[in-house]
Scaffold this active site. Structure first.
Site: not given
Ligand code: ZN
Length: 153
Positions: A61, A72
């Site tokens: 983040e 991912e």
């Molecule tokens: Zn994503």
């Protein structure tokens, strides 16, 4: 795009648990690598390359939220930046920091699109709450009628 890999040989229609379970465990473990000080929702992903290696990633983040990156894509970009181009499967696990996953963490639309770019034939997406509670999808199920390299050739 000259070094694409045919993963068909290693991916069976029903992916073997001997392949799935280590991948899920790696995804569960990869949650610890997440940087999620804002949402406290940690995601781990484990990507199986055609050559057999597993690449993991966590969500990263940012105070400028739009600059954040999903687990991912972290895993996929790590693998691609190390020369991998063909993949057989990805396992994903997510939940609140310090807690077991309460639900399946499905990949967002951007990640589905990035998967499409590099997915080998028969690529599987595994969403897992635990080693004994998971679902397996074909990417075509999660991204039907997707836009890919074939669309612009
Ligand atoms: Zn994503």
């Amino acid at each position: 795009m000259t070094d694409s890999v045919n993963t068909e040989a290693m991916v069976q229609p029903q992916m073997d648990q001997q392949v799935i379970l280590p991948l899920i465990q790696a995804a569960l473990d990869a949650r610890a690598s997440a940087y999620a000080p804002y949402s406290h929702y940690t995601v781990g992903a484990a990507l199986l390359a055609a050559e057999g290696e597993i690449y993991t990633g966590g969500n990263i983040e940012n105070a400028s939220y739009g600059a954040s990156n999903c687990g991912e894509r972290t895993a996929i970009f790590k693998a691609v930046s190390e020369g991998r181009r063909g993949f057989a499967a990805i396992a994903i696990a997510g939940g609140m920091e310090g807690e077991e996953p309460a639900d399946y963490a499905y990949p967002c639309g951007i990640c589905r699109q990035v998967m499409k770019e590099f997915a080998g034939a028969g690529f599987k997406v595994i969403v897992a709450k635990s080693l004994c509670d998971y679902k397996v999808y074909g990417l075509d199920e999660l991204l039907p009628h997707g836009f890919g390299g074939d669309s612009i050739r």
